[in-house]
Design a protein around this motif. Structure first.
Motif, PDB file in Angstrom:
ATOM      1  N   CYS A 246       6.775   8.167   1.171  1.00 43.63           N
ATOM      2  CA  CYS A 246       6.570   7.719   1.477  1.00 43.63           C
ATOM      3  C   CYS A 246       5.885   6.560   0.173  1.00 43.63           C
ATOM      4  CB  CYS A 246       5.970   6.397   3.096  1.00 43.63           C
ATOM      5  SG  CYS A 246       6.587   6.477   4.334  1.00 43.63           S
ATOM      6  N   LEU A 247       5.418   5.054  -0.181  1.00 45.96           N
ATOM      7  CA  LEU A 247       5.318   4.400  -1.203  1.00 45.96           C
ATOM      8  C   LEU A 247       4.036   4.276  -1.175  1.00 45.96           C
ATOM      9  CD1 LEU A 247       8.650   2.032  -2.499  1.00 45.96           C
ATOM     10  CD2 LEU A 247       8.451   4.362  -2.661  1.00 45.96           C
ATOM     11  N   GLN A 248       3.992   3.791  -1.861  1.00 45.54           N
ATOM     12  CA  GLN A 248       2.547   3.514  -2.297  1.00 45.54           C
ATOM     13  C   GLN A 248       1.743   2.648  -2.398  1.00 45.54           C
ATOM     14  OE1 GLN A 248      -0.232   5.391   0.314  1.00 45.54           O
ATOM     15  NE2 GLN A 248       1.233   6.705   0.456  1.00 45.54           N
ATOM     16  N   GLU A 249       0.935   1.618  -2.406  1.00 38.48           N
ATOM     17  CA  GLU A 249       0.039   0.584  -2.726  1.00 38.48           C
ATOM     18  C   GLU A 249      -0.381   0.966  -4.017  1.00 38.48           C
ATOM     19  OE1 GLU A 249      -3.289  -2.332  -2.390  1.00 38.48           O
ATOM     20  OE2 GLU A 249      -3.446  -0.670  -1.120  1.00 38.48           O
ATOM     21  N   GLN A 371      11.037  -4.658  -1.115  1.00 39.67           N
ATOM     22  CA  GLN A 371       9.614  -4.188  -0.967  1.00 39.67           C
ATOM     23  C   GLN A 371       9.239  -3.444   0.640  1.00 39.67           C
ATOM     24  OE1 GLN A 371       8.983  -7.680  -2.419  1.00 39.67           O
ATOM     25  NE2 GLN A 371       7.556  -7.752  -4.152  1.00 39.67           N
ATOM     26  N   SER A 375       7.232   1.722   3.112  1.00 41.74           N
ATOM     27  CA  SER A 375       5.827   1.074   2.805  1.00 41.74           C
ATOM     28  C   SER A 375       4.952   0.245   4.240  1.00 41.74           C
ATOM     29  CB  SER A 375       6.105  -0.221   2.437  1.00 41.74           C
ATOM     30  OG  SER A 375       6.842   0.358   0.849  1.00 41.74           O
ATOM     31  N   TRP A 377       2.187   1.557   3.882  1.00 42.49           N
ATOM     32  CA  TRP A 377       0.651   1.129   4.140  1.00 42.49           C
ATOM     33  C   TRP A 377       0.351  -0.506   3.519  1.00 42.49           C
ATOM     34  CZ3 TRP A 377      -0.080  -2.795  -0.338  1.00 42.49           C
ATOM     35  CH2 TRP A 377       1.235  -2.705  -1.417  1.00 42.49           C
ATOM     36  N   ARG A 378       1.904  -1.608   3.892  1.00 38.22           N
ATOM     37  CA  ARG A 378       1.449  -3.197   4.099  1.00 38.22           C
ATOM     38  C   ARG A 378       0.924  -3.066   5.852  1.00 38.22           C
ATOM     39  NH1 ARG A 378       3.378  -5.424  -0.806  1.00 38.22           N
ATOM     40  NH2 ARG A 378       4.976  -4.568  -1.450  1.00 38.22           N
TER      41      ARG A 378
END
Length: 595
Positions: A246-249, A371, A375, A377-378
């Motif tokens: 998964c994507l990170q901040e 976006q 994600s 993290w959001r």
């Protein structure tokens, strides 16, 4: 002991009387379970083939997808490349996003959530061609399991590649044979249970369910996140294999990673609203009241009539007529691969995040759709579930626009983990239908009892736009060649619906089988008492939101778009179930009524 009970319940061992003495610490004096031989025990089971309502159409009659062999003609024309269809028909001259005046964005995201409860067609686990071992990400040739989406010469990709990657769906090892499944034909698998049974929460298998439980506690509740909470409310746990994909901040330290969430369905991280709905139901389960019956009621009572229209709902489903053991509840290939993907053109390019007054959030601004992909993290870093939930409740769904059918966020910026380039959802849907050998649009119209579209004027009557029909004919050459996903999508909606007559038919037929082929359906006599059924009907998605988030005002119907504050009510005014209907004054007992 519980493994034995699970085995007996779910494999339908034909014991006519089973009495077992249970350990007293379970507060169970005994379990009396009556079993009967079950017809077709694999119907609707996980890891079995999708149902075929029409025979598959493969170019070699067994395995090769439509479009596999260069030069092959259909009705005198070659099938167009799926990227050509996407470029010419999905994107028109208008970039305007039409807003649905009747329904909220929650309607769209509930559709995705329930779709993941009843169908999941896994792709091939091999990333390389079987014969020569070429990487599917770097070849533009058709060679199993690679079926790359070729790009028209005038539409080259920025990477200068001539194709986008595509992996074929895994073939099913267990097929529920019917007259519509010729021997030897490739069939595709549904790896989750077809039933509306909250497998998104608990998983479709006993093994997965165990991994989702908090085994350190005797309460048997689902595991939750041990690192972060949402103002005291739990998040989903992280996946066990870390670091995850998964994507990170941006700019965050490695020690502050927010990993992928884990849930009953592996697609939980695809998009933020999906993660939010998963989290709501895990929180609900902590109260011991979350199960498939709630999702059955919300889906069939509140969701399905809105998408297919009340008139079509009454025609294809009508009042509940009871369990029918001759009805196959398995999800059909055409439903999973085409009809229920209608919602892809109702997804907004923006995810709205709203404050307590249902206005744009001061700290956490609204996001472009891309976006929100993978994600989590959001949620953890940017306000939790509440701003997203208010956006789903308080902002409209996108209304299908024939001049611009799919947002660029999905057509050009779709993110799939482990694929280094962004993809085109419209092209993926079309290629998947060909991979599965789905018959064309006209064949499905005939299946539903409608007239075939033989001419341009026939198509104009169905679609409503002569300009659009000209594009369709320029691309496909003949109405018989139109892919079923596109053809069903372009039909004018039926009265009070968000689908045309073909998809209303296919969705209606599927929902009827899911309801009447399920012997544990909540309305089936013996599953619940009349008083319990009455209480179940008071429950709602709005109540679930009130009980499991910080949102304090909701519309009574979360799928219907309203204005704030006049169409919203305080959570104290949202009806709740009275659990007294489930009280057993004698002792704690469990009954399995398998009539």
């Amino acid at each position: 002991f519980y493994d034995l009970i699970y085995f007996l319940l779910y494999t339908a061992v034909p014991l006519y009387s089973l009495k077992m003495q249970c350990h007293e610490t379970f507060l169970i004096t005994c379990i009396h379970t009556v079993f009967f031989f079950r017809k077709n025990p694999l119907w609707g089971a996980a890891n079995t083939g999708l149902a075929r309502w029409l025979p598959a159409e493969y170019e070699d009659e067994e395995n090769q997808p439509k479009g596999w062999n260069t030069g092959r003609q259909y009705s005198g024309f070659q099938l167009p490349l799926v990227r050509e269809v996407s470029n010419e028909i999905m994107c028109g001259s208008s970039m305007a996003v039409l807003e649905d005046s009747a329904y909220s964005q929650m309607l769209v995201d509930w559709g995705q959530y329930i779709d993941h409860d009843i169908s999941f067609t896994p792709q091939s686990s091999s990333r390389s061609t079987f014969a020569e071992g070429r990487d599917c990400l770097h070849t533009c040739s058709n060679a199993d399991p690679c079926f790359p989406m070729q790009t028209p010469k005038e539409g080259k990709l920025s990477s200068n590649k001539s194709c986008l990657p595509f992996f074929r769906s895994s073939p099913a090892c267990i097929n529920v044979q019917t007259d519509m499944r010729p021997a030897g034909q490739r069939q595709q698998m549904n790896s989750v249970t077809s039933f509306i049974d909250a497998s998104t929460v608990y998983g479709p298998s006993a093994d997965l369910e165990k991994t989702l439980r908090n085994l350190s506690s005797s309460e048997g509740l689902l595991a939750v996140n041990s690192e972060y909470s949402d103002d005291g409310r739990p998040y989903l746990p992280f996946v066990s294999v870390q670091p995850s994909a998964c994507l990170q901040e941006p700019g965050s330290e490695p020690a502050a990673r927010v990993e992928c969430f884990t849930a009953g369905d592996s697609r939980v991280n695809e998009i933020l609203p999906l993660s939010v709905l998963h989290t709501l139901w895990v929180r609900e389960s902590a109260k011991g009241t979350s199960d498939g019956h709630f999702t059955e009621i919300i889906t069939m009572r509140d969701y399905v009539p809105k998408i297919m229209g009340r008139e079509a709902f009454d025609e294809y489903l009508g009042p509940y007529a009871g369990y029918n053991d001759s009805v196959n509840p398995s999800v059909s290939n055409v439903f999973a691969t085409a009809a229920f993907r209608f919602g892809h053109v109702t997804i907004s390019p923006r995810l709205r995040r709203l404050n307590e007054s249902f206005q744009e959030h001061q700290r956490f601004s609204s996001l472009s759709l891309h976006q929100t992909f993978f994600s989590p993290w959001r949620l953890v870093r940017e306000g939790g579930l509440d701003p997203v939930l208010r956006g789903l409740l308080g902002r409209p769904a996108a209304l299908q626009n024939q001049e611009h059918l799919m947002t660029e966020e999905l057509k050009e910026r779709l993110l799939v983990l482990n694929i280094p380039e962004t993809l085109d959802l419209a092209a993926l849907n079309l290629q998947r239908g060909r991979d599965h050998g789905l018959p064309g649009y006209n064949d499905w119209r005939a299946f539903c009892g409608f007239d075939r579209a033989e001419t341009r004027s026939d198509l104009v009557e169905l679609v409503g736009s002569g300009v659009l029909v000209e594009k369709i004919m320029d691309v496909y050459g003949h109405p018989n060649n139109i892919d079923v996903w596109l053809g069903g999508l372009l039909e004018r909606p039926v009265s009070g619906a968000r689908t045309g007559p073909l998809f209303a038919c296919l969705i209606g037929k599927q929902m009827k089988t899911l309801r009447e082929g399920d012997r544990f359906w909540w309305e089936h006599p013996g599953v619940f008492s009349p008083k319990q059924r009455q209480e179940l009907q008071t429950h709602s998605l709005s109540r679930v939101i009130c009980d499991n988030s910080g949102v304090t005002e909701v519309p009574l119907d979360p799928f219907r778009l309203g204005s704030y504050p006049e169409d919203f009510v305080f959570c104290g005014n949202v009806p709740s179930m009275d659990l007294e209907a489930w009280r057993d004054v004698k002792n704690v007992k469990y009954y399995y009524n398998l009539k």
